[in-house]
Enzyme design. Structure first.
Site, PDB file in Angstrom:
ATOM      1  N   HIS A 263       0.915  -1.227  -0.025  1.00 30.39           N
ATOM      2  CA  HIS A 263      -0.163  -0.060   0.078  1.00 30.39           C
ATOM      3  C   HIS A 263       0.802   1.347  -0.111  1.00 30.39           C
ATOM      4  O   HIS A 263       0.260   2.419  -0.546  1.00 30.39           O
ATOM      5  CB  HIS A 263      -1.089  -0.007   1.222  1.00 30.39           C
ATOM      6  CG  HIS A 263      -1.556   1.192   1.346  1.00 30.39           C
ATOM      7  ND1 HIS A 263      -2.787   1.666   0.468  1.00 30.39           N
ATOM      8  CD2 HIS A 263      -1.620   2.306   2.256  1.00 30.39           C
ATOM      9  CE1 HIS A 263      -3.164   2.747   0.715  1.00 30.39           C
ATOM     10  NE2 HIS A 263      -2.464   3.154   1.724  1.00 30.39           N
ATOM     11  N   CYS A 264       2.047   1.200   0.578  1.00 31.64           N
ATOM     12  CA  CYS A 264       2.815   2.452   0.732  1.00 31.64           C
ATOM     13  C   CYS A 264       3.626   2.801  -0.250  1.00 31.64           C
ATOM     14  O   CYS A 264       3.874   4.005  -0.942  1.00 31.64           O
ATOM     15  CB  CYS A 264       3.477   2.352   2.243  1.00 31.64           C
ATOM     16  SG  CYS A 264       2.328   2.541   3.490  1.00 31.64           S
TER      17      CYS A 264
END
Length: 440
Positions: A263-264
């Site tokens: 996600h990051c």
């Protein structure tokens, strides 16, 4: 307004929110989890975990003890001492920050704020979101920060499925709208984290999170470019990195691969770049690193075509077996996985793609396909086997013995003397060449 913070609401019960909720419940707090997914809420209330970092027995224990429950109804936050916002912050189709989940949740919180509550944003976002977006929305209810409520930002620092780092032993960065808010948030997190890192403002905390992930993005891009150069120079990037890593100072080891996922790391460079544009500043270095990593799936497909050509085979119509869909080893997580893009490109070029991943049973890419059983037959029938995620459960020696051709994007087969293996960052088919101590 000096509360002891004995109750907390966790808004968003995903890979960040659920472990945090369980940690607070285990610390003795009364926890309510809020999520829009009825399926998630039902599972939590039954004590059934859907997150690798939280076992079902752990979750069931705090649920049975009455310390944790879940709901889809925001009225459940009324009267809690504190609340943590742990919702996704994706990108739009044009790679602009999408904070719509934060905005939607804040709209739900604002009319329900009660005297003395603490609100903490944990979702990764661009600097200024807490002060310029969340604060005005909360104060639109007529309540005033510092008098009626407190607001802070504390970025999540989750390493999914890590056996070494967790909420307790990972330092927690905290930045409040004012010093009182910072102290209040630190007091809450001290119940679950051994080390607190208070900073002067939410902007510092927001920038800290982005910097941590952009640092990884840039260094991964560097080794990905080095891997491509080593392909042309007929040099092993893996041997180069291992040799450089013997330096006891001034070097940090990063490894190449088919791209970045999770996600990051694929998203955060764009959050920082978007904020920089508000100041007429362009983060050319960071944006170039992100573009380099995004190019890697296409480069991997090019190398697979090269490998097949060496055996007088075409990619069109070739049977391709991919080992590992997850973005990192030993997780059931395909978010932003570069392997999904590899599958998309391979299918577009006419390859027949199948995959095996013991953690992920099916995917939408490739028109929707399911994991196949990994057998001698499935390995041998494939024109090319791609090692895309280096899960520890894979027996790479056995795979090499039974596959016609392997393209290894992770360096998982290093040390295997097999002439049918081609690796990212190594040009052609070659054995790993090392020097025994006795030869030096």
């Amino acid at each position: 307004m000096n509360r002891n913070d004995q109750s907390v609401a966790i808004i968003g019960l995903g890979y960040v929110g659920l472990p945090l909720a369980v940690a607070f419940a285990e610390a003795g707090l009364s926890v309510v989890g809020i999520d829009r997914s009825v399926e998630r809420v039902d599972k939590v209330n039954l004590g059934v975990s859907y997150i690798d970092d939280v076992s079902s027995p752990r979750l069931l224990e705090v649920v049975n003890q009455g310390r944790m429950k879940a709901s889809t109804n925001f009225d459940s936050i009324t009267g809690v001492d504190a609340m943590c916002i742990c919702v996704p912050t994706p990108l739009t189709n044009t790679k602009e920050p999408d904070i719509s989940y934060i905005v939607a949740v804040t709209k739900e919180i604002a009319p329900r704020l009660t005297k003395g509550q603490l609100v903490i944003l944990e979702s990764t976002t661009y600097p200024g979101t807490t002060r310029d977006v969340v604060l005005p929305m909360l104060e639109s209810s007529g309540k005033v920060h510092g008098r009626d409520f407190y607001l802070a930002f504390s970025p999540e620092r989750v390493d999914p499925n890590s056996k070494k780092f967790n909420i307790k032993n990972t330092p927690k960065v905290v930045g409040g709208i004012n010093q009182a808010a910072t102290k209040r948030a630190c007091k809450l997190y001290r119940k679950v984290a051994d080390s607190l890192v208070p900073v002067s403002s939410p902007e510092v905390a927001e920038m800290t999170k982005l910097f941590e992930n952009v640092f990884r993005s840039v260094n991964i891009a560097l080794v990905n470019e080095l891997a491509q150069l080593c392909d042309h120079m007929k040099t092993s990037v893996w041997e180069v990195i291992d040799a450089a890593a013997t330096k006891p100072f001034g070097f940090m080891k990063f490894l190449p691969g088919p791209g970045v996922g999770g996600h990051c790391i694929p998203l955060d460079p764009y959050y920082l770049a978007a904020k920089a544009r508000e100041y007429d500043y362009h983060m050319r270095f960071i944006e170039l690193a992100a573009a380099t990593n995004e190019h890697m799936p296409f480069y991997v497909v090019y190398r697979i075509m090269d490998a097949l050509n060496a055996f007088n085979k075409s990619l069109k119509g070739a049977k391709i077996l991919i080992l590992g869909i997850a973005y990192k080893p030993d997780v059931a997580d395909e978010r932003e996985s570069p392997v999904l893009k590899i599958i998309e490109v391979l299918c577009h070029k006419g390859a027949q793609v199948s995959y095996h991943d013991p953690y992920i049973t099916s995917i939408q890419s490739g028109g929707g396909i399911s994991s196949v059983e990994l057998t001698k037959e499935t390995l041998h029938e494939a024109d090319c086997v791609i090692i895309a995620a280096n899960h520890s459960c894979f027996n790479y020696g056995w795979i090499a013995d039974n596959a016609q051709l392997i393209f290894d994007t992770r360096g998982a087969t290093r040390g295997l003397n097999n002439t049918t293996i081609m690796r990212l960052g190594e040009s052609g088919f070659q054995e790993y060449i090392g020097c025994m101590d006795s030869d030096v």
